[in-house]
Every structure is written in C-alpha cells, then in structure tokens.
Design a protein around this motif. Sequence first.
Motif, PDB file in Angstrom:
ATOM      1  N   GLY A   1     -11.552   0.611 -18.004  1.00  0.00           N
ATOM      2  CA  GLY A   1     -12.650   0.020 -18.750  1.00  0.00           C
ATOM      3  C   GLY A   1     -12.639  -1.480 -18.557  1.00  0.00           C
ATOM      4  N   VAL A   2     -13.791  -2.057 -18.282  1.00  0.00           N
ATOM      5  CA  VAL A   2     -13.866  -3.493 -17.979  1.00  0.00           C
ATOM      6  C   VAL A   2     -14.928  -4.155 -18.846  1.00  0.00           C
ATOM      7  N   GLY A   3     -14.746  -5.457 -19.073  1.00  0.00           N
ATOM      8  CA  GLY A   3     -15.719  -6.220 -19.837  1.00  0.00           C
ATOM      9  C   GLY A   3     -15.704  -7.671 -19.417  1.00  0.00           C
ATOM     10  N   ALA A   4     -16.715  -8.407 -19.867  1.00  0.00           N
ATOM     11  CA  ALA A   4     -16.884  -9.795 -19.432  1.00  0.00           C
ATOM     12  C   ALA A   4     -15.966 -10.757 -20.169  1.00  0.00           C
ATOM     13  N   GLY A   5     -15.562 -10.426 -21.407  1.00  0.00           N
ATOM     14  CA  GLY A   5     -14.752 -11.338 -22.203  1.00  0.00           C
ATOM     15  C   GLY A   5     -15.614 -12.265 -23.047  1.00  0.00           C
ATOM     16  N   HIS A   6     -14.997 -12.875 -24.091  1.00  0.00           N
ATOM     17  CA  HIS A   6     -15.782 -13.722 -24.980  1.00  0.00           C
ATOM     18  C   HIS A   6     -15.035 -14.961 -25.464  1.00  0.00           C
ATOM     19  N   VAL A   7     -13.758 -15.109 -25.130  1.00  0.00           N
ATOM     20  CA  VAL A   7     -12.973 -16.239 -25.617  1.00  0.00           C
ATOM     21  C   VAL A   7     -12.964 -17.341 -24.551  1.00  0.00           C
ATOM     22  N   GLN A   8     -13.767 -18.373 -24.766  1.00  0.00           N
ATOM     23  CA  GLN A   8     -13.950 -19.407 -23.749  1.00  0.00           C
ATOM     24  C   GLN A   8     -12.645 -20.110 -23.392  1.00  0.00           C
ATOM     25  N   GLU A   9     -11.827 -20.419 -24.399  1.00  0.00           N
ATOM     26  CA  GLU A   9     -10.584 -21.141 -24.145  1.00  0.00           C
ATOM     27  C   GLU A   9      -9.643 -20.364 -23.228  1.00  0.00           C
ATOM     28  N   GLU A  10      -9.698 -19.060 -23.312  1.00  0.00           N
ATOM     29  CA  GLU A  10      -8.875 -18.197 -22.474  1.00  0.00           C
ATOM     30  C   GLU A  10      -9.250 -18.375 -20.999  1.00  0.00           C
ATOM     31  N   PHE A  11     -10.539 -18.418 -20.737  1.00  0.00           N
ATOM     32  CA  PHE A  11     -11.014 -18.624 -19.368  1.00  0.00           C
ATOM     33  C   PHE A  11     -10.629 -20.007 -18.875  1.00  0.00           C
ATOM     34  N   GLU A  12     -10.840 -21.003 -19.705  1.00  0.00           N
ATOM     35  CA  GLU A  12     -10.555 -22.377 -19.298  1.00  0.00           C
ATOM     36  C   GLU A  12      -9.088 -22.576 -18.964  1.00  0.00           C
ATOM     37  N   ALA A  13      -8.209 -21.984 -19.753  1.00  0.00           N
ATOM     38  CA  ALA A  13      -6.771 -22.129 -19.507  1.00  0.00           C
ATOM     39  C   ALA A  13      -6.354 -21.516 -18.181  1.00  0.00           C
ATOM     40  N   LEU A  14      -7.065 -20.476 -17.758  1.00  0.00           N
ATOM     41  CA  LEU A  14      -6.735 -19.782 -16.509  1.00  0.00           C
ATOM     42  C   LEU A  14      -7.572 -20.268 -15.333  1.00  0.00           C
ATOM     43  N   GLY A  15      -8.384 -21.304 -15.560  1.00  0.00           N
ATOM     44  CA  GLY A  15      -9.159 -21.894 -14.478  1.00  0.00           C
ATOM     45  C   GLY A  15     -10.332 -21.055 -14.018  1.00  0.00           C
ATOM     46  N   VAL A  16     -10.925 -20.270 -14.934  1.00  0.00           N
ATOM     47  CA  VAL A  16     -12.066 -19.419 -14.597  1.00  0.00           C
ATOM     48  C   VAL A  16     -13.291 -19.935 -15.349  1.00  0.00           C
ATOM     49  N   ASP A  17     -14.422 -20.012 -14.668  1.00  0.00           N
ATOM     50  CA  ASP A  17     -15.651 -20.542 -15.255  1.00  0.00           C
ATOM     51  C   ASP A  17     -16.218 -19.547 -16.268  1.00  0.00           C
ATOM     52  N   PHE A  18     -16.161 -19.893 -17.534  1.00  0.00           N
ATOM     53  CA  PHE A  18     -16.633 -19.003 -18.600  1.00  0.00           C
ATOM     54  C   PHE A  18     -18.119 -18.721 -18.467  1.00  0.00           C
ATOM     55  N   ARG A  19     -18.893 -19.713 -18.062  1.00  0.00           N
ATOM     56  CA  ARG A  19     -20.349 -19.556 -17.975  1.00  0.00           C
ATOM     57  C   ARG A  19     -20.749 -18.576 -16.891  1.00  0.00           C
ATOM     58  N   GLN A  20     -19.889 -18.358 -15.906  1.00  0.00           N
ATOM     59  CA  GLN A  20     -20.197 -17.457 -14.799  1.00  0.00           C
ATOM     60  C   GLN A  20     -19.503 -16.105 -14.937  1.00  0.00           C
ATOM     61  N   ARG A  21     -18.998 -15.807 -16.132  1.00  0.00           N
ATOM     62  CA  ARG A  21     -18.183 -14.604 -16.278  1.00  0.00           C
ATOM     63  C   ARG A  21     -18.961 -13.327 -15.967  1.00  0.00           C
TER      64      ARG A  21
END
Length: 300
Positions: free
Chosen positions: A112-132
Amino acid sequence: MQLPVQSQSTLYAEGWEAEAGPEDLLEIARAADRSGFDYLASCDHVGIPRGLAAAMSTIWYDPVATLSFLAAATERVRLLSHVAIVGLRHPLLTAKQYATLDHLSGGRLVLGVGAGHVQEEFEALGVDFRQRGAVLDECLDALRAALGPEEFPEHHGKLYAFEGLGQRPRPAQDHVPLWVGGSSPAALRRAALKGDGWLPQGDPRDRLPAQIARIRELREQAGVQGAFTVGAITEPLYVGTPGWDVGRRTLSGGPQELAESLRAYRAMGVHQIQVRFRSRSRTELTDQIAAFGAEVAPHL
C-alpha cells in the motif's frame, strides 16, 4: 486490520498501547492469523516534527521491519503497508526491501502506498514536498518494473532511471498488489489508473458510494482492465455488549447485528473492510479478534 502498538496517534490508540511492545504485536498477529483475517497492516513515518508530536506521537514502527518480524510468527495472513510513503525513498531501495519481505513471507505482501502529508519529514530527507504527487506517480511505475519478474528491472522516467542492476531474491508472487491510499481527487485518480486497489483515508459511509463511482468512471474512461480491490475502514467495533464506554461512534452488539451493519459496505461495492476494535488490554483485543473471526465473519 491495522495493527495497534506500531503507530500510536491519539486519533485511535488505546491507553494500554503506550506500554506495549513486540510480544504484544506477536500475540495480536497470531490471533488475527488464527481467526482468518485477510491482512495485518503497518504504517510508515520516518520522523514526526515536534509541533505534531503531541497529536501524532513519535511511535511509528518501520513497516518493513515490523511486517518481516510478524511474517515469521504467522502462516497465512497477508502483510500490508498502510501506507508506505514510497516517495521518501528511491524506488529501487523500496523494491529491494519489499521484494525481500514477499520472498521471506511466501508471497503475502500487499504494498500500500501514499503521497504523505508531513512536510518536515520530506524536507529532512531532501525530497520536494510540493512534488510528492508527481513523485508517487513515477514511483508506482518504477515499482511495477522493479517488483516484476525480471532479475534486471528497467525503468526510464523523469525522476528515476535504472537498468542493468540485478535484484534477487525476486518476490514470491508473480504480481505484487499495489494499493493506493488517500481520498483526495488526485489519490482517486492515481488509484484508478495506476493501482490494483484503493485504500480510503477514513471516508465515512455516506461519502464512499460517490468515491467508488468516481474510480469506476476513471477506469472506464481510460480503458483500464483487470481486477481492482476497493477497501473501506469501518467504524470502531466491539463484539457483544460492552460494559464500559466505547464511544458513540462504535458499532457494538451481537454477531448478526454487526454483520448486518457491515454488509452495507459490500452493497456499496466494497471488497475488503479494515476493522479496529475498542479494547482496554491486549487480552481484550485478542478476545475481540477471536470473537469477530468465529461469530461475525461467517455472516459476511
């Protein structure tokens, strides 16, 4: 059912879970396996920011480690990531982890997969939250290739490209089911066009028929063929007459009464329901699991 203990958001965690651990997870998984449950599910968060920790808690077990741990203690129940935020990791890494899990469990994985919703989590891992969303779309294509039968999978996209890199063991299943989570218009479209199933994000009963109709419409318009599994998350349940306050939203009562209520989901076009039982201890929960499997499920 989604496993307790492994994620402890204040939205659903019971009080006893705070002190629970691996042995509790094992006993609950074994109870579900014995009682004929279709799958056990585990969530995915890498880290919770301080501002959300009071509500979400910071207890989020890793799904690959958790489901692998439980695979060895169970025999038939399937193992679902609900949901893996696959955009946080390179799809080859995700494929390596989950292909190994499928291999070790004898082909019991549902990814099961999803886009995610915690912006800080993406930022810490160097992934663009806006393009999730776009990242998840391509991850699904890449995972289709990487979890397929080929020892040397190949994918060439805008964000990821790989070929000539062998990955074994391969999944035990010929086709690993990919279920897409989320209830936004984008999530519905993603599930309809790229998934093998849909995991709604807590849609109430009155909203489900329109959501299911939209998925069917999108698949028909695109000419998408093949089996598709529609899921739903039920209200909290309690088998029998509770002697304590289980909350006004909780469905309780005898087996026939509960089954009659739950059959309404099938009438909407739902194929599988995810249940959560109110409980004050691990023992009460495993008793509820056993009662549901023996007394309610046969009526479904």
